[in-house]
Write a protein that holds these residues in place. Structure first.
Motif, PDB file in Angstrom:
ATOM      1  N   ASN A  92      89.437 -43.089  83.192  1.00  0.00           N
ATOM      2  CA  ASN A  92      88.704 -42.549  82.065  1.00  0.00           C
ATOM      3  C   ASN A  92      87.736 -43.636  81.609  1.00  0.00           C
ATOM      4  O   ASN A  92      88.158 -44.727  81.247  1.00  0.00           O
ATOM      5  N   LEU A  93      86.438 -43.364  81.675  1.00  0.00           N
ATOM      6  CA  LEU A  93      85.447 -44.385  81.346  1.00  0.00           C
ATOM      7  C   LEU A  93      84.736 -44.053  80.050  1.00  0.00           C
ATOM      8  O   LEU A  93      84.373 -42.905  79.812  1.00  0.00           O
ATOM      9  N   LEU A  94      84.533 -45.049  79.238  1.00  0.00           N
ATOM     10  CA  LEU A  94      83.693 -44.942  78.069  1.00  0.00           C
ATOM     11  C   LEU A  94      82.676 -46.066  78.174  1.00  0.00           C
ATOM     12  O   LEU A  94      83.023 -47.236  78.049  1.00  0.00           O
ATOM     13  N   LEU A  95      81.447 -45.704  78.478  1.00  0.00           N
ATOM     14  CA  LEU A  95      80.379 -46.696  78.604  1.00  0.00           C
ATOM     15  C   LEU A  95      79.541 -46.623  77.343  1.00  0.00           C
ATOM     16  O   LEU A  95      78.949 -45.592  77.046  1.00  0.00           O
ATOM     17  N   TYR A  96      79.491 -47.713  76.616  1.00  0.00           N
ATOM     18  CA  TYR A  96      78.780 -47.721  75.351  1.00  0.00           C
ATOM     19  C   TYR A  96      77.816 -48.890  75.296  1.00  0.00           C
ATOM     20  O   TYR A  96      78.177 -50.013  75.627  1.00  0.00           O
ATOM     21  N   SER A  97      76.611 -48.598  74.904  1.00  0.00           N
ATOM     22  CA  SER A  97      75.625 -49.613  74.574  1.00  0.00           C
ATOM     23  C   SER A  97      74.581 -48.945  73.694  1.00  0.00           C
ATOM     24  O   SER A  97      74.096 -47.873  74.034  1.00  0.00           O
ATOM     25  N   PRO A  98      74.255 -49.548  72.566  1.00  0.00           N
ATOM     26  CA  PRO A  98      73.235 -48.932  71.713  1.00  0.00           C
ATOM     27  C   PRO A  98      71.830 -49.033  72.306  1.00  0.00           C
ATOM     28  O   PRO A  98      70.930 -48.333  71.882  1.00  0.00           O
ATOM     29  N   GLU A  99      71.663 -49.873  73.301  1.00  0.00           N
ATOM     30  CA  GLU A  99      70.351 -50.079  73.910  1.00  0.00           C
ATOM     31  C   GLU A  99      70.153 -49.138  75.090  1.00  0.00           C
ATOM     32  O   GLU A  99      71.031 -48.998  75.931  1.00  0.00           O
TER      33      GLU A  99
END
Length: 79
Positions: free
Chosen positions: A43-50
Motif C-alpha cells: 500500500n503506497l502513499l506518495l506525498y509531496s506538495p511540490e
C-alpha cells in the motif's frame, strides 16, 4: 499556450517506463525493485506538495512492471 503543450508532449515522450530507469536514491530504488520482484505491491502513499517530483511516473512504472491496473485520482483536479 503552445509552449506548454509542446513541453507536455516532451514530458510524456521521455517519461521513464520502468522503475529501473527512474533516477532516485539507491535505497528507494532497491525497495521498489524488491517489491516488484516479489510480485506484491505494498500500500503506497506518495506525498509531496511540490509538482514534478515523480510521484505519477513512479506509480505508472510500478504498475507497468507488475502488469497491474491503476486507478488514478488527482485530488487537485478531482476535488
Amino acid at each position: 499556450m503552445a509552449s506548454n503543450f509542446a513541453n507536455q508532449i516532451w514530458n510524456e515522450h521521455y517519461r521513464p517506463l520502468h522503475v529501473k530507469d527512474i533516477v532516485m536514491p539507491a535505497a528507494f530504488k532497491k525497495y521498489f525493485l524488491d517489491m516488484i520482484s516479489s510480485g506484491v505491491s505494498n500500500n503506497l502513499l506518495l506525498y509531496s506538495p511540490e509538482p514534478g517530483t515523480g510521484k505519477t511516473t513512479l506509480v505508472e512504472a510500478i504498475a507497468r512492471d507488475l502488469d497491474a491496473d491503476v486507478l488514478e485520482i488527482n485530488a487537485s483536479s478531482d476535488n
